[in-house]
Structure formats: structure tokens, C-alpha cells
Design a protein around this motif. Structure first.
Motif, mmCIF file in Angstrom:
data_model
loop_
_atom_site.group_PDB
_atom_site.id
_atom_site.type_symbol
_atom_site.label_atom_id
_atom_site.label_comp_id
_atom_site.label_asym_id
_atom_site.label_seq_id
_atom_site.Cartn_x
_atom_site.Cartn_y
_atom_site.Cartn_z
ATOM 1 N N MET A 66 0.836 3.968 -2.932
ATOM 2 C CA MET A 66 0.445 5.343 -2.612
ATOM 3 C C MET A 66 1.516 6.318 -3.095
ATOM 4 O O MET A 66 1.214 7.374 -3.639
ATOM 5 C CB MET A 66 0.238 5.510 -1.106
ATOM 6 C CG MET A 66 -1.058 4.895 -0.611
ATOM 7 S SD MET A 66 -1.145 4.913 1.209
ATOM 8 C CE MET A 66 -1.458 6.653 1.505
ATOM 9 N N MET A 126 0.835 -1.195 0.000
ATOM 10 C CA MET A 126 0.000 0.000 0.000
ATOM 11 C C MET A 126 0.873 1.250 0.000
ATOM 12 O O MET A 126 0.605 2.214 -0.718
ATOM 13 C CB MET A 126 -0.970 -0.003 1.190
ATOM 14 C CG MET A 126 -2.129 0.970 0.992
ATOM 15 S SD MET A 126 -3.222 1.165 2.434
ATOM 16 C CE MET A 126 -4.530 0.012 2.134
ATOM 17 N N ASP A 136 -9.990 -2.915 -2.370
ATOM 18 C CA ASP A 136 -9.451 -4.106 -3.059
ATOM 19 C C ASP A 136 -9.003 -5.186 -2.088
ATOM 20 O O ASP A 136 -9.064 -6.374 -2.398
ATOM 21 C CB ASP A 136 -8.189 -3.707 -3.839
ATOM 22 C CG ASP A 136 -8.478 -3.506 -5.306
ATOM 23 O OD1 ASP A 136 -9.659 -3.598 -5.696
ATOM 24 O OD2 ASP A 136 -7.522 -3.218 -6.050
ATOM 25 N N ILE A 165 -7.199 0.888 -2.759
ATOM 26 C CA ILE A 165 -6.460 -0.326 -2.395
ATOM 27 C C ILE A 165 -7.152 -0.999 -1.209
ATOM 28 O O ILE A 165 -7.316 -2.216 -1.160
ATOM 29 C CB ILE A 165 -4.992 0.010 -2.039
ATOM 30 C CG1 ILE A 165 -4.270 0.609 -3.263
ATOM 31 C CG2 ILE A 165 -4.252 -1.231 -1.542
ATOM 32 C CD1 ILE A 165 -2.930 1.256 -2.941
ATOM 33 N N TRP A 166 -7.581 -0.182 -0.264
ATOM 34 C CA TRP A 166 -8.262 -0.676 0.946
ATOM 35 C C TRP A 166 -9.503 -1.496 0.556
ATOM 36 O O TRP A 166 -9.740 -2.598 1.089
ATOM 37 C CB TRP A 166 -8.628 0.522 1.816
ATOM 38 C CG TRP A 166 -9.197 0.210 3.157
ATOM 39 C CD1 TRP A 166 -8.562 -0.429 4.187
ATOM 40 C CD2 TRP A 166 -10.507 0.537 3.640
ATOM 41 N NE1 TRP A 166 -9.395 -0.507 5.277
ATOM 42 C CE2 TRP A 166 -10.594 0.077 4.965
ATOM 43 C CE3 TRP A 166 -11.604 1.195 3.088
ATOM 44 C CZ2 TRP A 166 -11.739 0.237 5.746
ATOM 45 C CZ3 TRP A 166 -12.747 1.368 3.856
ATOM 46 C CH2 TRP A 166 -12.809 0.886 5.167
ATOM 47 N N ALA A 200 -5.086 5.014 -1.438
ATOM 48 C CA ALA A 200 -5.196 4.128 -0.282
ATOM 49 C C ALA A 200 -6.621 3.594 -0.144
ATOM 50 O O ALA A 200 -6.828 2.411 0.147
ATOM 51 C CB ALA A 200 -4.782 4.872 0.990
#
Lengths: 218, 218
Positions: free
Chosen positions: A159, A155, B173, B170-171, B167
Motif C-alpha cells: 500500500m 499489504m 488476491d 491485494i485483499w 488494499a
């Protein structure tokens, strides 16, 4: 501007011709949105006949754009190629130098390539752009010597890559200020800073940050 | 699933009805890409007749999507509303809590809203999303007590906002891992870390970081 007729009749191989046309297209995308670039414009910029461009890109504008995007993506991937020797942060700095030179050269086109939001945006073009992002992340893990990055490290790296993209677009917006060398150093410092934050939450990243600090002392 | 007929015949004001339909649409976008949500689906989800939905959104799917996006943008802006009192970082943490709750609730739809890459993406929808980003940045400057952010501070704040967006995606995902509270603290720490890096290059940011550190000692 009447293009010289000469280049049209130079004998190029299929690959050379294709690459010449894509270069011309990327040159045009650098200053115009993809939807404003026609195959005719590419013919004019490359100094070749229109039918020739249509022969190479029978799928029209969308095919041309995708091919140009693939070619740009390949160029971008090459920016990330860096020998795996010497301290890590200077390697990152050199890759960023090449990346920022690419952004500088492709200018408006870079934004159009990355941002989508263009009428020719499709899931295929998004996949090409995502592929470049993934490739950037893979290069970083390889240089860091990490084969199985955990979720927190992943992550953090993703990012940072997104933040670098944002910085590039803002940089173009702001007339390429600060100078590329300063932006590069600043981005490297941010990389270390965000990894250091993650190190407080993730043993894998903590170990990595230790390595970076050791490098620095070399 | 046959929707109950009752809600269709409840007397709602035009505004209430519109808001009911947008809620239903946002609920659908949470689990499906915008291009897979039809006005008929919205009618079914809201338990109203199809002609009623078409009356509210005569422009069809694109109009519905834009209206839903505007409504989500407004909700997001409200996440950033935070009283300007008390230490700065807890204020940021509270705004992030609300933001992450929004992401959590809207799920897939959040990605679709932010990422574009959808067939209904247009420059208008991009402008709505950019408006939310700008609003987030404005809120941050206001809380920091800064009326004229310089280019380095602006770039830092915009990069961080982009990183937060990345973020969030992705979180989603990664099955909403790490827990929202941890992600929130991590993002706050990253905010301080990137500002601290910029402080080494920019007096305005340096002063700000001094204030944040002072806050911390309170």
C-alpha cells in the motif's frame, strides 16, 4: 532541428548503439505519450539514420516502447540499491532521493510508464511495471531483515509503495511541489506511521517498529 | 446451460432492459477479464436473444464494457453517499463497508475495472475510473467540512485513496483476508495516521486532525 551527421557514423558496439537509442527514446517519452513517439523521432533525436533504428527495433513502436520500459525499470531498480548498513530510515530516505530524481528526470514519461492507459499497454508491459513494484517491496523486506513477511506487513508495504507512486504522479502534476527533499521526508514519515498502525494488529510488524524506534535512538 | 426463454419475453422498458443486460455483464466481468466476455455471453447470462443484446450495444464489446464500467462507477459513487452527521470516522467506516461489499461482490471484475491493463482500455475508460477517485476525494473533503483543500491535504487524501484501492486488489488476491471489518478498521486507522503525519507539515491538516480527535472524545 537538423541533427549533426557525426554521431550516426561513430562506431558503437551493438550494445552501445542500443543503449544510445533507448536513451533517446526515454528522453522523448519524458515529454510525450508513448503513442506519440515514432521510430523516426528516435532516429532524429539520436542523430542516426532511420534504417538503423528500424534495424534495432524491427518490431516497431511496441518493441521500442517495451525496450525503453525495461531499461527504465532497470534504472528504477538501481535506485533501490542501498548498502545494508546504518540506521534504516536514512537508507529509505536515500533510496527515495534517487527514486524522486528518476521521476524528476523522466517527468511525463514516468507517468506514461507507470500508468499504462496508453495504446501500447499490454500484459507484458504491465508485468514489467509490476516487477519494479515487487522489487521495491523485496528491497524493503531485505533492509528490514525480514525473510518471510506476513500478509499484514506485505499489504502495508505494498500500500505504501502504491501511495508513493501516486505521490510521484501528483507531484509531477503539481509542478514538482513540495520540493523533493520535503516530499522524501514526508513519505518516510508516512512509512513509519502506517507500519505503526499495522503494528497494533500484527506482532511481526510490532517487532519491526520497535527496531525502527531503537534505530532512531542511536 | 440452456437459459429459460421466459425472461426474454418479459416486457421490460428500455431502461429496465439495459440495466438487466448491464447487470448480466457485470456479473460476467466479476469472474472473467473484459476481453473474454462477448455479447453472446451476455445474451446467454441474461437469458435473452443475441440480436437483442446487439440492438442495445451496437458498438459491440467496447460499448458494453464502457457502459458496464459507467454503471459500476455509479454504484461505487453511491457507496460514498453518507449523511453528514455524527462523528467523522464512523461515517468513513460506513462508506468503506459499502465499498468493500462492492469489491467483494464484483471480485475479479473490480480489478479489471480499476487496473486497466485490459485490451479494451482507452482514455475514456481511464477517465471514468479517475472520475470515481475524484468523487471519493470530494466526498471526503465535504465530510471534513473543507471547501478549499490545500496541496498537502489533497496529496494525502489522494494517496490514501490509492492505497485503499491497492488494499482492495491485494485483499481479493489474498482470498479476502483479513475479514472485511478488520480491513475497514485498519484503513480508517491509516487515514488518521497519514493525516496526522501531514498535520506536522500543514496547518489546514493540523486543524482537521484536531477536529477528528475532538470527535473521538464525544
Amino acid at each position: 532541428m537538423t541533427p549533426s551527421a557525426t554521431p550516426a557514423y561513430r562506431r558503437l558496439s551493438v550494445e552501445e548503439r542500443r543503449s544510445q537509442l533507448l536513451d533517446a527514446a526515454l528522453g522523448l517519452f519524458a515529454h510525450r505519450a508513448p503513442e506519440d513517439v515514432s521510430l523516426d523521432d528516435v532516429a532524429e533525436a539520436a542523430g542516426v539514420s532511420r534504417p538503423l533504428v528500424y534495424r534495432y527495433f524491427p518490431g516497431g513502436k511496441q518493441q521500442l516502447y517495451e525496450a525503453a520500459l525495461r531499461s527504465a525499470a532497470e534504472e528504477l531498480r538501481q535506485c533501490f540499491d542501498e548498502a545494508r548498513e546504518g540506521p534504516l530510515l536514512p537508507r529509505l530516505a536515500r533510496a527515495l532521493d534517487r527514486y524522486l530524481a528518476f521521476v524528476d528526470e523522466h517527468d511525463t514519461g514516468f507517468g506514461a510508464l507507470l500508468q499504462g492507459g496508453s495504446v501500447v499497454e499490454t500484459s507484458r508491459t504491465s508485468a514489467i511495471v509490476d516487477g519494479v513494484r515487487r522489487s521495491a517491496a523485496e528491497h524493503i523486506y531485505q533492509h528490514l531483515g525480514i525473510t518471510a513477511p506476513g500478509p499484514r506487513l506485505r499489504m502495508t508495504v505494498r500500500m505504501w509503495i502504491t501511495a508513493v507512486e501516486a505521490a510521484s504522479l501528483i507531484w509531477l502534476d503539481e509542478g514538482k511541489q513540495p520540493p523533493a527533499a520535503e516530499l522524501r521526508d514526508w513519505l518516510v514519515e508516512q512509512f513509519v506511521a502506517v507500519l505503526t498502525v499495522t503494528a497494533g494488529r500484527d506482532p511481526q510488524t510490532a517487532e519491526l517498529v520497535g527496531t525502527l524506534a531503537g534505530d532512531d535512538r542511536d
